[in-house]
Write a protein that holds these residues in place. Structure first.
Motif, mmCIF file in Angstrom:
data_model
loop_
_atom_site.group_PDB
_atom_site.id
_atom_site.type_symbol
_atom_site.label_atom_id
_atom_site.label_comp_id
_atom_site.label_asym_id
_atom_site.label_seq_id
_atom_site.Cartn_x
_atom_site.Cartn_y
_atom_site.Cartn_z
ATOM 1 N N ASN A 1 0.582 -1.068 0.076
ATOM 2 C CA ASN A 1 -0.040 -0.129 0.147
ATOM 3 C C ASN A 1 0.912 1.447 0.145
ATOM 4 O OD1 ASN A 1 0.796 -0.165 2.888
ATOM 5 N ND2 ASN A 1 -1.063 -0.029 3.845
ATOM 6 N N GLY A 2 1.751 1.466 -0.591
ATOM 7 C CA GLY A 2 2.923 2.664 -1.050
ATOM 8 C C GLY A 2 3.755 2.026 -0.032
ATOM 9 N N PHE A 3 4.864 3.398 0.259
ATOM 10 C CA PHE A 3 5.982 3.412 0.676
ATOM 11 C C PHE A 3 6.612 4.646 1.538
ATOM 12 C CE2 PHE A 3 6.578 0.211 -3.483
ATOM 13 C CZ PHE A 3 6.837 -1.153 -2.223
ATOM 14 N N VAL A 4 6.948 4.426 2.841
ATOM 15 C CA VAL A 4 7.252 5.114 3.794
ATOM 16 C C VAL A 4 9.101 5.728 2.423
ATOM 17 C CG1 VAL A 4 8.616 5.583 5.769
ATOM 18 C CG2 VAL A 4 6.400 4.568 5.240
ATOM 19 N N GLN A 5 9.565 7.265 2.666
ATOM 20 C CA GLN A 5 10.567 6.789 2.214
ATOM 21 C C GLN A 5 11.684 7.091 2.799
ATOM 22 O OE1 GLN A 5 10.408 11.009 0.180
ATOM 23 N NE2 GLN A 5 8.030 11.475 -0.271
ATOM 24 N N ASN A 6 11.414 7.052 3.976
ATOM 25 C CA ASN A 6 13.130 6.955 4.707
ATOM 26 C C ASN A 6 12.913 5.222 4.640
ATOM 27 O OD1 ASN A 6 13.038 10.043 5.084
ATOM 28 N ND2 ASN A 6 12.241 9.551 7.360
ATOM 29 N N ILE B 1 12.859 2.954 2.688
ATOM 30 C CA ILE B 1 12.936 2.834 1.060
ATOM 31 C C ILE B 1 14.613 3.424 1.403
ATOM 32 C CG2 ILE B 1 12.757 3.600 -1.955
ATOM 33 C CD1 ILE B 1 11.186 1.501 -0.396
ATOM 34 N N MET B 2 15.252 4.846 1.672
ATOM 35 C CA MET B 2 16.260 5.418 1.455
ATOM 36 C C MET B 2 17.162 4.416 2.788
ATOM 37 S SD MET B 2 17.531 9.143 2.795
ATOM 38 C CE MET B 2 16.215 9.987 1.128
ATOM 39 N N GLU B 3 16.123 4.251 3.584
ATOM 40 C CA GLU B 3 17.220 3.224 4.851
ATOM 41 C C GLU B 3 18.246 1.425 3.078
ATOM 42 O OE1 GLU B 3 15.472 2.531 7.887
ATOM 43 O OE2 GLU B 3 15.732 4.928 9.018
ATOM 44 N N LEU B 4 16.789 1.002 2.824
ATOM 45 C CA LEU B 4 16.949 0.236 1.645
ATOM 46 C C LEU B 4 17.554 0.507 0.842
ATOM 47 C CD1 LEU B 4 15.974 -3.031 1.927
ATOM 48 C CD2 LEU B 4 14.210 -2.367 0.359
ATOM 49 N N LEU B 5 18.092 1.155 0.541
ATOM 50 C CA LEU B 5 18.927 1.491 -0.886
ATOM 51 C C LEU B 5 20.677 1.694 -0.762
ATOM 52 C CD1 LEU B 5 17.030 4.343 -2.946
ATOM 53 C CD2 LEU B 5 17.622 2.041 -3.328
ATOM 54 N N THR B 6 20.285 2.541 0.751
ATOM 55 C CA THR B 6 22.222 2.719 1.614
ATOM 56 C C THR B 6 22.193 1.467 1.433
ATOM 57 O OG1 THR B 6 20.986 4.861 1.741
ATOM 58 C CG2 THR B 6 23.699 4.190 3.071
ATOM 59 N N LYS B 7 21.447 1.000 2.147
ATOM 60 C CA LYS B 7 22.011 -0.967 2.891
ATOM 61 C C LYS B 7 22.435 -1.781 1.520
ATOM 62 C CE LYS B 7 20.130 -5.180 4.422
ATOM 63 N NZ LYS B 7 18.772 -5.967 5.022
ATOM 64 N N ILE B 8 21.971 -1.265 0.569
ATOM 65 C CA ILE B 8 22.182 -2.135 -0.839
ATOM 66 C C ILE B 8 23.502 -1.580 -1.207
ATOM 67 C CG2 ILE B 8 22.113 -3.138 -2.989
ATOM 68 C CD1 ILE B 8 19.341 -2.911 -1.852
ATOM 69 N N GLY B 9 23.697 -0.316 -1.160
ATOM 70 C CA GLY B 9 25.141 0.365 -1.329
ATOM 71 C C GLY B 9 24.822 1.443 -2.445
ATOM 72 N N PHE B 10 23.346 2.196 -3.129
ATOM 73 C CA PHE B 10 23.208 2.655 -3.533
ATOM 74 C C PHE B 10 24.118 4.200 -2.392
ATOM 75 C CE2 PHE B 10 20.358 0.614 -5.966
ATOM 76 C CZ PHE B 10 20.215 0.325 -6.996
ATOM 77 N N HIS B 11 24.058 5.489 -3.106
ATOM 78 C CA HIS B 11 24.620 6.854 -2.810
ATOM 79 C C HIS B 11 23.819 7.787 -3.054
ATOM 80 C CE1 HIS B 11 28.037 7.693 -5.393
ATOM 81 N NE2 HIS B 11 27.953 6.589 -5.457
#
Length: 199
Positions: A154-159, A161-171
């Motif tokens: 039902n959608g996503f909390v932006q923070n 998603i940001m934490e998940l992207l950071t964990k994966i290695g995105f910057h």
């Protein structure tokens, strides 16, 4: 939703409402891409190409992937061989098949994560497909508590998603809500956010 649902929907997928929402999303992506120089695009879960064809002008090589073979048939029917870019539409589910044979400078995920139970695994696989210094552009709905469906987030909390992207290695992650619309998410009012992140 399951793939066969999208197969059944494909022939009549390009409704006026979906085209209108695709225009909004394409405008946001074009704004992000304007003035930047990238060669290759992967639109994962690109469906019939409603967004893809509107942003194609920024690229030389374009690969649209979708797990629904009927969606891909519709996308293929729209490809104009006279265009300046090389456009391929192919059926593939990255959650089941790692043999992509394509590296991208930019990956688009537009209203795709909604349908993915394990979003971390998908984002990790897409990270691996990105070229160094490549960019992931993610468009999806903000979290909406008034919506419930057993097979759709039902959608996503932006923070989050940001934490998940950071964990994966995105910057260099940037994220903001860019659109509020009426009846755009399962006939409910909702807002869309965009996320840009680099590898």
């Amino acid at each position: 939703m399951e793939d066969n649902v999208f197969n059944q929907m494909a022939a009549k997928y390009d409704t006026e409402d979906r085209k209108e929402l695709a225009n909004v999303i394409a405008n946001e992506i074009n704004r992000i891409l304007d003035g930047k120089n990238y060669y290759s695009l992967l639109d994962y879960g690109g469906g019939t190409g409603l967004v893809t064809f509107q942003i194609a002008k920024h690229f030389n090589e374009i690969l649209l992937l979708d797990s629904s073979h009927e969606m891909i048939k519709v996308a293929q029917s729209k490809i104009d061989p006279k265009q300046d870019y090389n456009f391929e539409a192919r059926q593939l589910n990255l959650m089941e098949d790692n043999d992509l044979g394509f590296k991208a400078d930019v990956i688009i995920l537009s209203l795709v994560l909604l349908h993915i139970p394990d979003i971390e695994t998908l984002l990790q696989k897409l990270f691996n497909v990105l070229n160094k210094d490549g960019m992931l552009i993610l468009i999806d709905f903000d979290k909406n508590e008034s919506i419930y469906h057993p097979k759709v987030h039902n959608g996503f909390v932006q923070n989050e998603i940001m934490e998940l992207l950071t964990k994966i290695g995105f910057h260099d992650i940037e994220m903001h809500t860019f659109y509020h619309g009426k009846n755009i998410f399962m006939n409910k009012d909702a807002s869309l956010f965009s996320s840009i992140s680099k590898k």
